[in-house]
Every structure is written in structure tokens, then in C-alpha cells.
Design a protein around this motif. Structure first.
Motif, PDB file in Angstrom:
ATOM      1  N   ASN A  46      -2.826   2.158   3.495  1.00 41.08           N
ATOM      2  CA  ASN A  46      -4.323   1.992   3.667  1.00 41.08           C
ATOM      3  C   ASN A  46      -4.908   0.628   4.022  1.00 41.08           C
ATOM      4  N   ASP A  47      -3.910  -0.306   4.597  1.00 41.23           N
ATOM      5  CA  ASP A  47      -4.491  -1.334   5.023  1.00 41.23           C
ATOM      6  C   ASP A  47      -4.504  -1.677   6.497  1.00 41.23           C
ATOM      7  N   GLY A  48      -4.460  -0.471   6.931  1.00 44.68           N
ATOM      8  CA  GLY A  48      -4.519  -0.511   8.661  1.00 44.68           C
ATOM      9  C   GLY A  48      -3.329  -0.437   9.227  1.00 44.68           C
ATOM     10  N   THR A  49      -2.416  -0.947   8.507  1.00 40.05           N
ATOM     11  CA  THR A  49      -0.895  -0.508   9.242  1.00 40.05           C
ATOM     12  C   THR A  49      -0.522   0.808   9.918  1.00 40.05           C
ATOM     13  N   GLN A  50       0.085   0.608  11.002  1.00 38.95           N
ATOM     14  CA  GLN A  50       0.601   1.654  11.727  1.00 38.95           C
ATOM     15  C   GLN A  50       1.935   1.629  11.772  1.00 38.95           C
ATOM     16  N   LEU A  51       2.855   2.481  11.068  1.00 46.05           N
ATOM     17  CA  LEU A  51       4.384   2.416  11.335  1.00 46.05           C
ATOM     18  C   LEU A  51       4.654   2.982  12.906  1.00 46.05           C
ATOM     19  N   PRO A  52       5.732   2.208  13.286  1.00 47.62           N
ATOM     20  CA  PRO A  52       6.249   2.832  14.936  1.00 47.62           C
ATOM     21  C   PRO A  52       7.151   3.756  14.411  1.00 47.62           C
ATOM     22  N   TYR A  53       6.876   4.753  15.114  1.00 48.53           N
ATOM     23  CA  TYR A  53       7.745   6.131  15.182  1.00 48.53           C
ATOM     24  C   TYR A  53       8.377   6.162  16.556  1.00 48.53           C
ATOM     25  N   PRO A  54       9.349   6.833  17.003  1.00 53.40           N
ATOM     26  CA  PRO A  54       9.959   7.109  18.225  1.00 53.40           C
ATOM     27  C   PRO A  54       8.819   7.407  19.107  1.00 53.40           C
ATOM     28  N   GLN A  55       7.866   8.050  18.853  1.00 56.14           N
ATOM     29  CA  GLN A  55       6.821   8.456  19.939  1.00 56.14           C
ATOM     30  C   GLN A  55       5.326   8.339  19.207  1.00 56.14           C
ATOM     31  N   GLY A  56       5.084   7.006  19.047  1.00 58.44           N
ATOM     32  CA  GLY A  56       3.712   6.582  18.441  1.00 58.44           C
ATOM     33  C   GLY A  56       3.823   5.881  17.326  1.00 58.44           C
ATOM     34  N   PHE A 129       4.659  17.010  12.353  1.00 58.05           N
ATOM     35  CA  PHE A 129       4.838  15.784  12.340  1.00 58.05           C
ATOM     36  C   PHE A 129       5.968  15.260  13.321  1.00 58.05           C
ATOM     37  N   GLU A 130       7.050  15.990  13.258  1.00 57.96           N
ATOM     38  CA  GLU A 130       8.453  15.838  14.016  1.00 57.96           C
ATOM     39  C   GLU A 130       7.930  16.202  15.330  1.00 57.96           C
ATOM     40  N   ASN A 131       7.445  17.250  15.722  1.00 52.62           N
ATOM     41  CA  ASN A 131       7.152  17.652  17.001  1.00 52.62           C
ATOM     42  C   ASN A 131       6.180  16.597  17.780  1.00 52.62           C
ATOM     43  N   TRP A 132       5.436  15.752  17.068  1.00 55.21           N
ATOM     44  CA  TRP A 132       4.539  14.887  17.941  1.00 55.21           C
ATOM     45  C   TRP A 132       5.189  13.490  17.849  1.00 55.21           C
ATOM     46  N   TYR A 133       5.957  13.126  16.847  1.00 53.89           N
ATOM     47  CA  TYR A 133       6.555  11.813  16.532  1.00 53.89           C
ATOM     48  C   TYR A 133       7.956  11.649  16.630  1.00 53.89           C
ATOM     49  N   TYR A 134       8.759  12.892  16.966  1.00 49.85           N
ATOM     50  CA  TYR A 134      10.044  12.857  17.269  1.00 49.85           C
ATOM     51  C   TYR A 134      10.917  12.505  16.015  1.00 49.85           C
ATOM     52  N   THR A 135      10.343  12.368  14.751  1.00 47.61           N
ATOM     53  CA  THR A 135      11.010  12.158  13.564  1.00 47.61           C
ATOM     54  C   THR A 135      10.076  12.450  12.301  1.00 47.61           C
ATOM     55  N   ILE A 136      10.603  12.577  11.223  1.00 49.78           N
ATOM     56  CA  ILE A 136       9.940  12.988   9.949  1.00 49.78           C
ATOM     57  C   ILE A 136       9.134  11.500   9.501  1.00 49.78           C
ATOM     58  N   PRO A 137       8.355  11.398   8.625  1.00 50.62           N
ATOM     59  CA  PRO A 137       7.877  10.270   7.900  1.00 50.62           C
ATOM     60  C   PRO A 137       8.925   9.567   7.500  1.00 50.62           C
ATOM     61  N   ILE A 138       8.716   8.370   7.502  1.00 47.20           N
ATOM     62  CA  ILE A 138       9.882   7.344   7.079  1.00 47.20           C
ATOM     63  C   ILE A 138      10.296   7.450   5.692  1.00 47.20           C
ATOM     64  N   ALA A 139       9.418   8.022   4.682  1.00 47.85           N
ATOM     65  CA  ALA A 139       9.815   8.069   3.361  1.00 47.85           C
ATOM     66  C   ALA A 139      10.188   9.503   3.026  1.00 47.85           C
ATOM     67  N   GLU A 149      12.220  25.528  11.913  1.00 46.01           N
ATOM     68  CA  GLU A 149      12.475  26.098  13.066  1.00 46.01           C
ATOM     69  C   GLU A 149      12.214  24.934  14.117  1.00 46.01           C
ATOM     70  N   PRO A 150      13.133  24.653  14.937  1.00 46.83           N
ATOM     71  CA  PRO A 150      13.132  23.769  15.781  1.00 46.83           C
ATOM     72  C   PRO A 150      11.901  23.969  16.897  1.00 46.83           C
ATOM     73  N   PRO A 151      11.242  22.849  17.432  1.00 50.42           N
ATOM     74  CA  PRO A 151      10.179  23.275  18.325  1.00 50.42           C
ATOM     75  C   PRO A 151      10.210  24.197  19.341  1.00 50.42           C
ATOM     76  N   ALA A 152       9.607  25.076  19.636  1.00 51.43           N
ATOM     77  CA  ALA A 152       9.604  25.869  20.627  1.00 51.43           C
ATOM     78  C   ALA A 152       8.945  25.664  21.981  1.00 51.43           C
ATOM     79  N   VAL A 153       7.776  24.660  21.750  1.00 50.83           N
ATOM     80  CA  VAL A 153       7.111  24.321  22.943  1.00 50.83           C
ATOM     81  C   VAL A 153       7.416  22.969  23.276  1.00 50.83           C
ATOM     82  N   ALA A 154       7.058  22.491  24.617  1.00 49.29           N
ATOM     83  CA  ALA A 154       7.393  21.162  25.146  1.00 49.29           C
ATOM     84  C   ALA A 154       6.650  20.263  24.196  1.00 49.29           C
ATOM     85  N   HIS A 155       6.981  19.124  23.967  1.00 47.57           N
ATOM     86  CA  HIS A 155       6.604  17.893  23.409  1.00 47.57           C
ATOM     87  C   HIS A 155       5.440  17.426  24.092  1.00 47.57           C
TER      88      HIS A 155
END
Length: 159
Positions: A46-56, A129-139, A149-155
Motif C-alpha cells: 500500500n505504498d504505491g508500489t506496483q510489482l512487475p508481472y509478465p503482462q502488466g 489474475f493469471e489470465n490477465w497477468y500471465y502468472t499468479i501473484p508473487i507470494a 481450468e486453463p483460460p478458454a478465451v484469448a488474453h
């Protein structure tokens, strides 16, 4: 509102759950009374930090579920505070290290009715989260305990 929170809240709305809310400060001495009901939650820096994920980028570091939100969020707070106080101690888990270094909050959504499956909802949130960022949260170490279930729609970022 952070883009990742909009994604998670859209899943909750679709399933009839309350939106994630009720900031619970993980380093505060005390916090608001949390329901002792089952539910899902997310931990954020909550300090404004945005963690880098593969897609955002996102402030979310963890998505979880509990049969008792009050007990589970208190455990997160206690461990985060211990980690912050014990600078020379071995590391706990990334979620506590991040919170100790930068501050953190949990937002939670109590199950809307008794008997609601929190594990399946956690899995749906992790999947969104994974569908959007291509990974699950870091922790998060795994994708949840419910059926995955794997994503059924295009990212959404695909061209």
C-alpha cells in the motif's frame, strides 16, 4: 481503483459475492472488527508500489481464502509485524517480507451465504489474475485448491 482489483471484483460480482473492501492494515496495532465468517481476501502493497508481472503491474502480492477471515487476517498481521520487528531473522514468506518493507493491507470479501465454497472462489480469483497477468501473484505458491481450468478465451492483451 487498481486494474487488478477491478478484475477480481468482476469475478466476485459475477458469482454474487461482495466486492473486496474493508482495508485491514497488516502493520497496525489494531484494526477493524473482521467477521469470523469464511471468505476470500487479497494482500496488497500500500505504498504505491506496483510489482512487475509478465503482462502488466499490480500491487497485489497474494490471494487467499479462509474458513475464518478474522483468524486468518490476524495471522497475516502478526507474521508481518514479527517480520518487521526481526530485521536479522531468517525470512518468512515473500508476502510478509514485502509487507514489512513497504506496508500492506488486506481487502476481504466474506462469503455471501453459509456453505459457500471459498476454495473454488480463491481458484477463480487466481485464474482471473493469471489470465490477465500471465502468472499468479508473487507470494502465491500454487493456483488454489479448487478445480483449475486453463483460460478458454484469448488474453485481453493479445493483438
Amino acid at each position: 481503483m487498481d486494474e487488478s482489483m477491478e478484475i477480481l471484483n468482476a469475478v466476485l460480482i459475477q458469482e454474487g459475492w461482495p466486492l473486496l473492501g474493508n482495508d485491514f492494515d497488516l502493520l497496525a496495532d489494531a484494526g477493524p472488527l473482521i467477521p469470523d465468517s469464511p471468505g476470500v481476501y487479497t494482500c496488497l502493497i500500500n505504498d504505491g508500489t506496483q510489482l512487475p508481472y509478465p503482462q502488466g503491474q499490480s500491487a497485489i502480492i497474494y490471494i487467499g481464502e479462509s474458513k475464518n477471515l478474522r483468524v486468518r487476517l490476524k495471522e497475516h498481521r502478526d507474521r508481518s509485524r514479527e517480520c518487521k520487528a526481526a530485521v536479522d531473522s531468517p525470512a518468512y514468506y515473500p508476502r510478509y517480507e514485502w509487507v514489512a518493507a513497504r506496508g500492506g493491507i488486506c481487502l476481504y470479501s466474506p462469503a455471501p451465504a453459509a456453505g459457500m465454497d471459498t476454495q473454488t472462489m480463491e481458484t477463480r480469483l487466481l485464474q482471473a489474475f493469471e489470465n490477465w497477468y500471465y502468472t499468479i501473484p508473487i507470494a502465491n505458491k500454487q493456483r488454489g485448491k479448487g478445480a483449475y481450468e486453463p483460460p478458454a478465451v484469448a488474453h485481453p492483451h493479445a493483438s
